[in-house]
Design a protein around this motif. Structure first.
Motif, PDB file in Angstrom:
ATOM      1  N   ILE A  29       9.545 -37.466 -27.644  1.00 14.11           N
ATOM      2  CA  ILE A  29       8.358 -36.999 -26.926  1.00 14.11           C
ATOM      3  C   ILE A  29       8.560 -35.601 -26.346  1.00 14.11           C
ATOM      4  N   THR A  30       9.766 -35.255 -25.946  1.00 17.61           N
ATOM      5  CA  THR A  30       9.997 -33.959 -25.327  1.00 17.61           C
ATOM      6  C   THR A  30      10.161 -32.835 -26.332  1.00 17.61           C
ATOM      7  N   PHE A  31       9.975 -33.106 -27.599  1.00 18.35           N
ATOM      8  CA  PHE A  31      10.021 -32.096 -28.656  1.00 18.35           C
ATOM      9  C   PHE A  31      11.371 -31.373 -28.701  1.00 18.35           C
ATOM     10  N   ASP A  32      12.472 -32.096 -28.427  1.00 17.33           N
ATOM     11  CA  ASP A  32      13.792 -31.483 -28.581  1.00 17.33           C
ATOM     12  C   ASP A  32      13.999 -31.079 -30.032  1.00 17.33           C
ATOM     13  N   ASN A  33      13.595 -31.933 -30.945  1.00 19.37           N
ATOM     14  CA  ASN A  33      13.619 -31.610 -32.362  1.00 19.37           C
ATOM     15  C   ASN A  33      12.159 -31.634 -32.820  1.00 19.37           C
ATOM     16  N   THR A  34      11.560 -30.471 -32.923  1.00 18.92           N
ATOM     17  CA  THR A  34      10.122 -30.370 -33.179  1.00 18.92           C
ATOM     18  C   THR A  34       9.733 -30.993 -34.505  1.00 18.92           C
ATOM     19  N   LYS A  35      10.522 -30.757 -35.534  1.00 16.15           N
ATOM     20  CA  LYS A  35      10.188 -31.286 -36.856  1.00 16.15           C
ATOM     21  C   LYS A  35      10.192 -32.817 -36.845  1.00 16.15           C
ATOM     22  N   GLY A 113       0.117 -29.069 -32.188  1.00 14.63           N
ATOM     23  CA  GLY A 113       1.548 -29.159 -31.885  1.00 14.63           C
ATOM     24  C   GLY A 113       2.075 -27.932 -31.182  1.00 14.63           C
ATOM     25  N   ASN A 114       1.705 -26.755 -31.678  1.00 14.79           N
ATOM     26  CA  ASN A 114       2.161 -25.516 -31.034  1.00 14.79           C
ATOM     27  C   ASN A 114       1.592 -25.359 -29.628  1.00 14.79           C
ATOM     28  N   PHE A 115       0.302 -25.663 -29.478  1.00 11.61           N
ATOM     29  CA  PHE A 115      -0.313 -25.553 -28.158  1.00 11.61           C
ATOM     30  C   PHE A 115       0.312 -26.544 -27.181  1.00 11.61           C
ATOM     31  N   ALA A 116       0.549 -27.783 -27.650  1.00 10.23           N
ATOM     32  CA  ALA A 116       1.140 -28.795 -26.781  1.00 10.23           C
ATOM     33  C   ALA A 116       2.568 -28.402 -26.397  1.00 10.23           C
ATOM     34  N   ARG A 117       3.344 -27.891 -27.337  1.00  2.00           N
ATOM     35  CA  ARG A 117       4.724 -27.487 -27.046  1.00  2.00           C
ATOM     36  C   ARG A 117       4.748 -26.354 -26.021  1.00  2.00           C
ATOM     37  N   LYS A 118       3.864 -25.367 -26.207  1.00  2.00           N
ATOM     38  CA  LYS A 118       3.809 -24.253 -25.260  1.00  2.00           C
ATOM     39  C   LYS A 118       3.324 -24.717 -23.890  1.00  2.00           C
ATOM     40  N   SER A 119       2.389 -25.664 -23.878  1.00  2.00           N
ATOM     41  CA  SER A 119       1.886 -26.173 -22.601  1.00  2.00           C
ATOM     42  C   SER A 119       2.958 -26.959 -21.861  1.00  2.00           C
ATOM     43  N   ILE A 120       3.732 -27.740 -22.579  1.00  2.00           N
ATOM     44  CA  ILE A 120       4.778 -28.540 -21.933  1.00  2.00           C
ATOM     45  C   ILE A 120       5.863 -27.641 -21.370  1.00  2.00           C
TER      46      ILE A 120
END
Length: 165
Positions: A29-35, A113-120
């Motif tokens: 959930i924390t996008f440590d490994n985005t892929k 995905g990019n927007f959510a990652r940048k927001s987090i």
């Protein structure tokens, strides 16, 4: 609890298994490994179209695998051309529709995905909350919209058949 354990050791093993499962889900959930996270969110749909590349700092970044996208489109075009003998037929064929749908799915997944990652990763708690809401609510909203569109198309098809009869 409805589950009964025979020994305290069995309960401890179960607790350790649950702890490892929770930590794995937190990493996802924390996008440590985005892929890997996108793969889990899209049920493996984006695996072929994403590639990991190291940047100058040595960190791994995700980018689109353009060769795979072009290969997918060219295969559909080639199949359609040999089956229909016209490029115009491609746009109306199932292959053309599938390519269009796949392109929309990839675009939506990468955009969200990019927007959510940048927001987090933002410092503001409001933007972090928006990012988490996107991760959890966007797939549900997209499924809901897709079901409504399918129902609408089904109703239109039924009404056109009724008009023909």
């Amino acid at each position: 609890m409805s589950t009964k354990y025979n020994s305290l050791e069995e309960l401890r093993r179960k607790k350790e298994l649950l702890k490892t499962e929770v930590s794995d889900l937190q990493d996802l959930i924390t996008f440590d490994n985005t892929k890997e996270s996108l793969s889990a969110l899209t049920h493996g749909f984006t695996d072929r179209f994403l590639q990991e590349e190291p940047n100058l700092e040595g960190e791994s970044t995700i980018s689109l695998n353009r060769n795979e996208i072009v290969k997918e489109i060219s295969n559909h075009v080639k199949d359609s051309f040999f089956n229909k003998n016209a490029v115009l037929g491609f746009a109306k064929s199932d292959a053309g529709l599938n390519v269009f749908q796949n392109t929309l799915k990839i675009g939506a997944v990468s955009l969200i995905g990019n927007f959510a990652r940048k927001s987090i990763q933002n410092k503001s708690w409001k933007k972090k909350l928006i990012g988490l809401a996107l991760i959890y609510l966007a797939p549900i909203a997209l499924r809901f919209v897709r079901k409504k569109i399918e129902a609408y198309q089904k109703n239109q098809t039924t009404s056109s058949f009724e008009q023909l009869i």
